[in-house]
Design a protein around this motif. Structure first.
Motif, PDB file in Angstrom:
ATOM      1  N   PHE A 117       0.821  -1.226   0.000  1.00 26.47           N
ATOM      2  CA  PHE A 117       0.000   0.000   0.000  1.00 26.47           C
ATOM      3  C   PHE A 117       0.845   1.263   0.000  1.00 26.47           C
ATOM      4  O   PHE A 117       0.436   2.277  -0.560  1.00 26.47           O
TER       5      PHE A 117
ATOM      6  N   ARG B  84      -6.983   0.854   3.730  1.00 25.30           N
ATOM      7  CA  ARG B  84      -6.717  -0.597   3.689  1.00 25.30           C
ATOM      8  C   ARG B  84      -5.334  -0.916   4.243  1.00 25.30           C
ATOM      9  O   ARG B  84      -5.061  -2.039   4.642  1.00 25.30           O
ATOM     10  N   TRP B  85      -4.488   0.098   4.276  1.00 25.89           N
ATOM     11  CA  TRP B  85      -3.091  -0.105   4.668  1.00 25.89           C
ATOM     12  C   TRP B  85      -2.972  -0.767   6.021  1.00 25.89           C
ATOM     13  O   TRP B  85      -2.267  -1.797   6.091  1.00 25.89           O
ATOM     14  N   PRO B  86      -3.507  -0.258   7.184  1.00 25.15           N
ATOM     15  CA  PRO B  86      -4.148   1.053   7.326  1.00 25.15           C
ATOM     16  C   PRO B  86      -3.143   2.085   7.809  1.00 25.15           C
ATOM     17  O   PRO B  86      -2.316   1.809   8.672  1.00 25.15           O
TER      18      PRO B  86
ATOM     19  N   SER C 281     -15.361   6.390  -0.231  1.00 32.51           N
ATOM     20  CA  SER C 281     -14.256   5.544   0.209  1.00 32.51           C
ATOM     21  C   SER C 281     -14.341   5.267   1.697  1.00 32.51           C
ATOM     22  O   SER C 281     -14.109   4.138   2.157  1.00 32.51           O
TER      23      SER C 281
ATOM     24  N   PHE D 148     -15.055   1.654   3.750  1.00 31.61           N
ATOM     25  CA  PHE D 148     -14.192   1.192   4.832  1.00 31.61           C
ATOM     26  C   PHE D 148     -15.000   0.842   6.070  1.00 31.61           C
ATOM     27  O   PHE D 148     -14.796  -0.210   6.694  1.00 31.61           O
TER      28      PHE D 148
ATOM     29  N   PRO E  80     -11.027  -3.638   7.310  1.00 26.51           N
ATOM     30  CA  PRO E  80     -10.082  -4.761   7.234  1.00 26.51           C
ATOM     31  C   PRO E  80     -10.005  -5.506   8.560  1.00 26.51           C
ATOM     32  O   PRO E  80     -10.269  -4.934   9.629  1.00 26.51           O
TER      33      PRO E  80
END
Length: 742
Positions: free
Chosen positions: A620, A653-655, A682, A686, A691
């Motif tokens: 990411f 998503r990394w986060p 977005s 999330f 995630p």
């Protein structure tokens, strides 16, 4: 030298023995004068013995008189000793020594008068050329003669000890009763050395003597042989123990030396010692120094010592010296090696000396060499190379071919001279084919390929000579032969070879040939090779090689040719055959080339693909960096918003919530956020499906902490925060209630 002389002198008819006194007056030819001088005056022992041996086997009566005269010359003990050693060696010589009885009395005479134990020992050993019947009277008479000096009698006892006859043992037993204590003691020592012990009482001795007399000759010899073999084994074991101890002491001493210079000097001194085992140890250490740090430099003195070891009497010393010289290009050893090669009798040592000679000539032919080899030495070396090439043993034939390659690739010869050696290699290859020797055929084809290589000065003539053989070998059933044939065509013309053999890059049954041709495509291949290579992508063991070759070809192609593959890389079937890392490598290449060619469209497309590949693979950070590059280069506001949203999604998503909040904060500076904004969408995605392991409350808390300069001017943002906070609050309240109930 003497043997060579003997070959060219006509053998005279056998005549009656000439008395020693006749030698001075007889007319001698020049050859005999030379041999006589070497026997009587040469300081080298080996040369004196060789001279004596030549005279022994000459049928010329004058030669026999010369050698008999030398045997009687008490005033020249060195010549006398040389004749004794030559006589002793005649026992194992395949040639028949004529009139050997002429030497019996001179040897007995030496034992009867000479008190020097060393000379007497040589004479005693020489008497073994006679049977005991022939020497019995002389030896027993000397040993039992009380009028002779004790040392002379003891020398005769030593001679009796050597003869494998029980009568000699019985005589030694009788001497145990000799009035002279020294003689009796010497007889006892001789019997002990033979493993024979007798009781001290007279009756016991009589019984032992009777038992010995009743033994047959064969039984006695059998027992003596068994004892001798046991003694030899024990002696060898003792020698090995001492040698190992000596080596360990040398190793410990050597280990204490601080630097290469000290070690080199120590080794050089050990090379000068007469003991072969110490020399072998020093040669091993010298080899280690050569393989070391590169600081080692052979001194001139050590170099001279090393060359002198080529003529050592010890076979192992000569062998190891030759092997070491083969690695010493800085030492001018060709002349000395050629000299010793001509006289070396051991086949293995001769082979290693030849290999070293070829290396020495090759090193001298290089431009960087401080010395050169004379043309005569080089031509003689090539003649030796042809001799070895034609030997039946494959390793020697290979060495001959290798030396021919080394000498022809560096130094040009006249075309007719070149043809001699080039043809010799081709003919030996044909012979190896009929011998069904694939290993040697492969070695010879490799030599031919080397002679056709770009750096070879004879490549044009070699190519004409060997191209048909390479063509023929391409169809060989032996894989290694075909592989070398491919290498031969590559040596001649790599581009032409690839054109000729392109289909074999994927079709050949040999993986090594396919790999060789793939590597060749990486060096000289073009766009026409990419489709073939692509069929190998994803293949175990070959897929990565094929891909790396494709990257090399892509690097050589123009921008448009590279771009035509962009779509294929990310669509089936290539998409499924390539790993993410391989796809990234391609698009990074496209990015670099597009940037250098000012192709903004391809630059943006490659960066967008790289960002997507990185995000899909979990990288990411790199994905965010590429999206930022795209965002900065975006032409429209709508495109910027979309890329900003993509970057926010990647950060979530990394986060990386801190970077995500920075993106939202910068967006709010520009305008209000509503539910239909890509940035808001977005965040919605999330929160709807965070995630694994990520707490959405952490994001909400950070979002609520964002400071807005005009709160009343961002009503959409307040509404979004309120909406996002309610599900989180309810979930938190439900979790607290469940905890209380529990």
């Amino acid at each position: 030298m003497f043997l060579a002389c003997e070959l060219f002198v006509p053998v005279q008819a056998a005549e009656a023995p000439v008395p020693a006194t006749a030698v001075a007056s007889a007319e001698m030819d020049q050859e005999l004068v030379l041999i006589k001088d070497q026997l009587l005056n040469n300081k080298d022992e080996a040369t004196r013995i060789s001279a004596a041996s030549v005279l022994l086997y000459k049928e010329d009566p004058i030669a026999r008189a010369l050698v008999l005269d030398a045997l009687r010359q008490t005033e020249n003990p060195l010549a006398q000793a040389a004749v004794c050693r030559a006589l002793d060696r005649s026992r194992t010589d395949s040639r028949l020594l004529p009139n050997r009885g002429e030497f019996l009395q001179p040897l007995i005479d030496i034992l009867g008068v000479v008190e020097d134990p060393g000379m007497a020992q040589l004479a005693a050993e020489a008497t073994l050329m006679f049977t005991y019947d022939q020497v019995q009277a002389g030896l027993e008479g000397i040993a039992g003669d009380s009028q002779l000096p004790v040392t002379v009698r003891c020398n005769a006892i030593y001679a009796l000890q050597l003869h494998p006859d029980k009568r000699a043992v019985l005589r030694l037993i009788a001497l145990l009763e000799d009035p002279d204590g020294t003689v009796a003691s010497a007889a006892g020592d001789a019997l002990n050395s033979l493993g024979i012990s007798f009781p001290e009482d007279a009756e016991g001795r009589r019984r032992a003597i009777t038992a010995l007399e009743q033994q047959g000759p064969e039984a006695y010899l059998q027992k003596r042989l068994v004892r001798s073999e046991a003694d030899i084994r024990a002696l060898r074991a003792a020698v090995l123990r001492w040698q190992e101890y000596h080596r360990s002491v040398l190793d410990e001493w050597y280990a204490t030396l601080a630097d290469v210079t000290a070690k080199s000097g120590f080794v050089g001194e050990r090379l000068k010692t007469p003991e072969p085992e110490v020399r072998l140890w020093a040669l091993d250490r010298l080899g280690e120094l050569m393989r070391g740090t590169g600081k080692f430099k052979l001194s001139e003195e050590t170099g001279k010592t090393l060359l002198s070891l080529l003529s050592s009497r010890n076979r192992q010393v000569r062998l190891k010296t030759a092997q070491l010289l083969a690695r010493m290009g800085e030492l001018n050893s060709a002349g000395r090696l050629l000299q010793q090669l001509k006289v070396e009798e051991d086949a293995e040592v001769r082979h290693e000396m030849f290999v070293a000679l070829g290396s020495a000539c090759y090193s001298a032919s290089l431009e960087s060499s401080p010395f050169k080899v004379p043309d005569e030495v080089r031509k003689e070396t090539l003649a030796w190379a042809v001799r070895f090439l034609n030997e039946t043993r494959p390793e020697r034939a290979k060495s001959g071919a290798e030396v021919i390659r080394k000498l022809l690739t560096q130094n040009g010869l006249k075309p007719e001279e070149l043809n001699t050696y080039l043809t010799a290699v081709a003919q030996r290859y044909e012979e190896a084919t009929t011998e069904a020797n694939p290993a040697l055929r492969g070695d010879l084809l490799a030599v031919m390929a080397g002679l056709c290589a770009q750096q070879s000065v004879c490549r044009a003539q070699a190519t004409r000579e060997y191209s048909p053989l390479f063509e023929q070998a391409l169809g060989d059933s032996v894989e290694s032969i075909r592989e070398v044939a491919v290498g031969g065509f590559i040596s001649i013309d790599s581009a032409a070879a690839l054109k000729k053999l392109r289909s074999s890059m994927v079709d050949d049954s040999s993986s090594s040939i396919r790999a060789k041709l793939m590597d060749l495509a990486g060096e000289v291949g073009g766009a026409e090779d990419l489709d073939l290579l692509a069929t190998k992508l994803g293949t175990p063991g070959e897929g990565e090689r094929a891909w790396q070759v494709m990257l090399k070809i892509f690097n050589r192609l123009g921008m448009d040719a590279i771009a035509t593959w962009a779509g294929a890389i990310i669509t089936s079937p290539l998409q499924d055959r390539l790993s993410t890392e391989q796809k990234l490598a391609y698009f990074v290449l496209v990015e670099q080339r597009a940037q250098g060619n000012s192709r903004a469209d391809l630059l943006a497309e490659s960066r967008r693909t790289i960002a997507g590949l990185c995000a899909a693979s979990g990288d990411f950070k790199r994905a965010a960096e590429y999206l930022k590059l795209l965002e900065d280069a975006a032409a429209t506001e709508g495109e910027k918003k979309g890329l900003l949203s993509d970057r926010l999604a990647v950060c979530l998503r990394w986060p990386n919530l801190e970077m995500a909040c920075e993106i939202v904060s910068s967006r709010l500076l520009a305008s209000d956020l509503t539910a239909d904004d890509p940035v808001a969408q977005s965040i919605e995605s999330f929160l709807a499906e965070p995630p694994s392991g990520v707490d959405p409350n952490a994001l909400i808390k950070r979002l609520t902490m964002i400071k807005v300069t005009e709160p009343d001017g961002r009503p959409g943002w307040r509404e979004l925060l309120q909406r996002w906070s309610k599900p989180v609050a309810r979930a938190q309240e439900s979790a607290e209630t469940e905890e209380i109930n529990n």
